[in-house]
Every structure is written in structure tokens, then in C-alpha cells.
Motif scaffolding. Structure first.
Motif, PDB file in Angstrom:
ATOM      1  N   PRO A  81       4.708  -4.821  -8.720  1.00 18.33           N
ATOM      2  CA  PRO A  81       4.348  -3.458  -9.129  1.00 18.33           C
ATOM      3  C   PRO A  81       5.282  -2.785 -10.127  1.00 18.33           C
ATOM      4  O   PRO A  81       4.834  -1.980 -10.933  1.00 18.33           O
ATOM      5  CB  PRO A  81       4.329  -2.673  -7.813  1.00 18.33           C
ATOM      6  CG  PRO A  81       4.100  -3.703  -6.769  1.00 18.33           C
ATOM      7  CD  PRO A  81       4.821  -4.923  -7.260  1.00 18.33           C
ATOM      8  N   VAL A 101       0.826  -1.200   0.000  1.00 14.19           N
ATOM      9  CA  VAL A 101       0.000   0.000   0.000  1.00 14.19           C
ATOM     10  C   VAL A 101       0.869   1.262   0.000  1.00 14.19           C
ATOM     11  O   VAL A 101       1.745   1.420   0.844  1.00 14.19           O
ATOM     12  CB  VAL A 101      -0.917   0.000   1.240  1.00 14.19           C
ATOM     13  CG1 VAL A 101      -1.610   1.335   1.417  1.00 14.19           C
ATOM     14  CG2 VAL A 101      -1.950  -1.108   1.112  1.00 14.19           C
ATOM     15  N   GLY A 102       0.617   2.124  -0.997  1.00 10.79           N
ATOM     16  CA  GLY A 102       1.214   3.471  -1.011  1.00 10.79           C
ATOM     17  C   GLY A 102       0.045   4.439  -0.913  1.00 10.79           C
ATOM     18  O   GLY A 102      -0.347   4.874   0.160  1.00 10.79           O
ATOM     19  N   TYR A 135      16.126   0.297  -8.962  1.00  7.16           N
ATOM     20  CA  TYR A 135      16.664   0.057  -7.606  1.00  7.16           C
ATOM     21  C   TYR A 135      18.117  -0.423  -7.658  1.00  7.16           C
ATOM     22  O   TYR A 135      18.564  -1.173  -6.802  1.00  7.16           O
ATOM     23  CB  TYR A 135      15.798  -0.975  -6.864  1.00  7.16           C
ATOM     24  CG  TYR A 135      14.349  -0.577  -6.823  1.00  7.16           C
ATOM     25  CD1 TYR A 135      13.863   0.279  -5.825  1.00  7.16           C
ATOM     26  CD2 TYR A 135      13.473  -0.994  -7.817  1.00  7.16           C
ATOM     27  CE1 TYR A 135      12.541   0.681  -5.815  1.00  7.16           C
ATOM     28  CE2 TYR A 135      12.144  -0.595  -7.820  1.00  7.16           C
ATOM     29  CZ  TYR A 135      11.691   0.247  -6.816  1.00  7.16           C
ATOM     30  OH  TYR A 135      10.383   0.647  -6.822  1.00  7.16           O
TER      31      TYR A 135
HETATM   32  C1  PLP Z   1       6.927   0.114  -6.254  1.00 11.59           C
HETATM   33  C2  PLP Z   1       5.546   0.319  -5.726  1.00 11.59           C
HETATM   34  N1  PLP Z   1       4.952  -0.679  -5.085  1.00 11.59           N
HETATM   35  C3  PLP Z   1       3.712  -0.534  -4.568  1.00 11.59           C
HETATM   36  C4  PLP Z   1       3.032   0.663  -4.656  1.00 11.59           C
HETATM   37  C5  PLP Z   1       1.669   0.795  -4.016  1.00 11.59           C
HETATM   38  O1  PLP Z   1       0.653   1.134  -4.901  1.00 11.59           O
HETATM   39  P1  PLP Z   1      -0.591   2.004  -4.485  1.00 11.59           P
HETATM   40  O2  PLP Z   1      -0.213   3.449  -4.558  1.00 11.59           O
HETATM   41  O3  PLP Z   1      -1.627   1.649  -5.511  1.00 11.59           O
HETATM   42  O4  PLP Z   1      -1.016   1.642  -3.101  1.00 11.59           O
HETATM   43  C6  PLP Z   1       3.624   1.729  -5.310  1.00 11.59           C
HETATM   44  C7  PLP Z   1       2.952   3.027  -5.370  1.00 11.59           C
HETATM   45  O5  PLP Z   1       3.508   4.049  -5.632  1.00 11.59           O
HETATM   46  C8  PLP Z   1       4.914   1.560  -5.878  1.00 11.59           C
HETATM   47  O6  PLP Z   1       5.522   2.564  -6.527  1.00 11.59           O
END
Ligand code: PLP
Length: 317
Positions: free
Chosen positions: A303, A190-191, A309
């Protein structure tokens, strides 16, 4: 047969990603572990989906017009995706980005032709696992001011824009089309919360018993699901909707070293050159599959690509 489409635009390559069972990492677990390869989106992450949806929705409802500037505060993937989609649609783009983000991401945004404004987020987050929503807050305050002062500026506001989760509802529909109703759990980092909320809305509707598992960096001090605070206008949004709507069945915290270790396994054992949050997602999905037992099917997302990285390995969302 491989995809031999003739395409009109790289935008046609957004979404409709393949799904892969992780046979090596899932070996011995008696469950099926599925990963949606979101790293294969054209600018390298699932944020291409939301960039396209947010821009096209804003165009349709008249908030974004020819000659306008797109702005956003982003720690990386959304900035890259908006830079990519916005360039093809002919908009100027300004990205507010935390100073601590990796050089690869900064260079990609610049090469797509967007302007970057670096934002100081304080010394305390240096060299730590950082959380997208957290490090983006100072930049969001700058976006808010800029959008108030200039009517020809459109702030994407990914953290609260419903087009974000709507784009991920399509991701959920793709998962259903690929795997059918035999899904026991969905796992996602979750971001902004857009991935989790969008996919959960679709899966819960079709499969009421499905468990929704949220993953977040263990060391995220501020705007998180487990330590939630609202600053009017710049936090809240989709995360609040997730908590208020009781969308999540379980929240799991993953440390930097744990996410990195599984990330390396994904690259070496599965041949998937993906980012660190993919490691956190897969590690959690593996543990959930073990808990659920024989015959369970657990789905997660990878994602983004791993090329961002190289100089700095951190679990960022
Ligand atoms: C590498 C990465 N993983 C996971 C996420 C999480 O996604 P979300 O914003 O839909 O919660 C993001 C969001 O920016 C991300 O960049």
C-alpha cells in the motif's frame, strides 16, 4: 522498455502500477506470490487513487466547487494524497490528524501546503498497533460538525464515499489485465475497506472461485471487521458493506512484530522499500499460498512507501 511517457501533470502518474512476483520471499512455496507496487504512486500510497477519484467525482456532481475547502480525518496516507491532489486542483485543505501519528507524515502534509489540526485520540492507543478507522473517528466527528456549519466545506468521507471503492475497482481491473483469470486469492489490509471492496467486486465478477482475504492489526480495539460497532454518520460505511455483502472469505489478524519482520524482509530481500502494512499483507499472502498448495496464485498490494515509518514502526492501516 521503461515508461518513457511525457506527462502533463503528476496526476497522470496515479495508478497503472507494476506488479511483481516476490521470488525471494515466495521461494520454496510452489505457489506464485504477486505484489502490486502501490508504493509507486506519486505521493507514495494507493490513496492517490481515491483522492483523485473522490475529488473529481465531487467536482462533477457539484459538491466541490472553486473556492471550497477540502477536509478529512486521516491517520496519514489519505491526508497526504488529498493534500497532494487538492493542491494541484487549487483547493484549500484542512486535515484532522490523530496526535499520535508519525512526524514524517505530518511534515509531508505541511509541505504539500495543507493545514493540520491535531486531534487527541486518548492515551490508550499510544505505543500500540493502531487501526486507521479507529484513530480517525474523533477527527471524523469534527469534520462532520465543520461540514454542517460551513457550506463551502467539502468533507471527503473516505470511509463511506463510494468513489473510494470505485477507484480501487480500477486497481482490480489492472490486476486482471496483468495476470488474467488465474488468480486464486486476493489479500489486503483493511482500514476503510475501500481496497478490499473495490478489488473484490471486480475479481469476484470475473473469477467466482477467488478467495478474498482481509488483514487487520491484531491489536485494534474498536472499529474493526471482527469487533464492529456503528456510530451514526462517522463509522459503518464501506466496512459495513463488506460485512453485509459477505465479501470476505477469511479475516486474518497480524501483530506489529510479525508485520515489521516481513516488512524488513521485503526491503532487504526484495529491494522494496515499502511500509509496514505491506509486511502484514505479504506475510498473510504467503501463508494463504501455502494453504492453497502447489500452483496457486495469490495477489496482494504493497500500500505505501517505507519512508513514512522511519521514526515509528507500527502496523497501521
Ligand atoms: C498503509 C496502509 N495500508 C493499508 C490501508 C488500507 O486501505 P483501505 O482504507 O483501502 O482499507 C491503508 C489505508 O489507509 C493504509 O494507509
Amino acid at each position: 522498455m521503461k515508461d518513457l511517457r511525457i506527462i502533463q501533470s503528476p496526476l497522470d502518474l496515479i495508478g497503472r502500477t507494476p506488479i511483481k512476483r516476490l521470488d525471494s520471499i515466495g521461494r520454496g512455496s510452489e505457489s506464485s506470490l504477486w505484489a502490486k507496487l502501490e508504493n509507486l504512486n506519486p505521493s507514495g500510497s494507493l490513496k492517490d487513487r481515491i483522492a483523485l477519484q473522490m475529488i473529481e467525482d465531487a467536482e462533477k456532481n457539484g459538491d466541490l466547487k472553486e473556492g471550497y475547502t477540502i477536509i478529512e480525518s486521516s491517520s496519514g496516507n489519505t491526508a497526504i494524497a488529498l493534500s497532494f491532489v487538492g493542491a494541484l486542483k487549487g483547493y484549500k485543505r484542512i486535515i484532522f490528524m490523530p496526535k499520535i501519528m508519525a512526524r514524517e507524515k505530518v511534515e509531508m502534509i505541511k509541505r504539500y501546503g495543507a493545514e493540520i489540526r491535531m486531534v487527541d485520540v486518548g492515551e490508550d492507543v499510544k505505543d500500540r498497533s493502531v487501526h486507521g478507522s479507529y484513530v480517525e473517528v474523533p477527527g471524523r466527528i469534527m469534520c462532520q460538525r465543520m461540514a454542517e456549519e460551513n457550506p463551502q466545506v467539502w468533507w471527503a468521507r473516505q470511509f463511506s464515499n463510494p468513489a473510494n471503492y470505485r477507484a480501487h475497482m480500477k486497481l482490480g481491473e489492472e490486476i486482471l489485465a496483468q495476470l488474467g483469470n488465474q488468480i486464486d486469492a486476493f489479500v489486503a489490509s483493511v482500514g476503510t475497506g475501500g481496497t478490499l471492496l473495490g478489488v473484490a467486486k471486480v475479481l469476484k465478477e470475473k473469477i467466482p472461485r477467488v478467495k478474498i482475504i482481509a488483514v487487520e492489526p491484531a491489536d485494534c480495539p474498536y472499529v474493526t471487521l471482527t469487533n464492529f460497532k456503528i456510530i451514526e454518520g462517522v463509522t459503518g460505511g464501506l466496512l459495513k458493506e463488506i460485512l453485509d455483502g459477505k465479501v470476505v472469505d477469511k479475516i486474518v489478524k497480524v501483530t506489529d512484530p510479525e508485520a515489521i519482520e516481513m516488512n524488513h524482509r521485503l526491503i532487504q530481500e526484495e529491494g522494496l522499500f515499502v511500509g509496514i502494512s505491506s509486511g502484514a499483507n505479504v506475510l498473510t499472502a504467503l501463508n494463504i499460498a501455502r494453504d492453497m498448495g502447489k500452483g496457486s496464485q495469490v495477489v496482494t498490494v504493497l500500500p505505501d512507501r517505507g519512508d513514512r515509518y522511519i521514526t515509528s514502526e507500527h502496523y497501521v492501516t
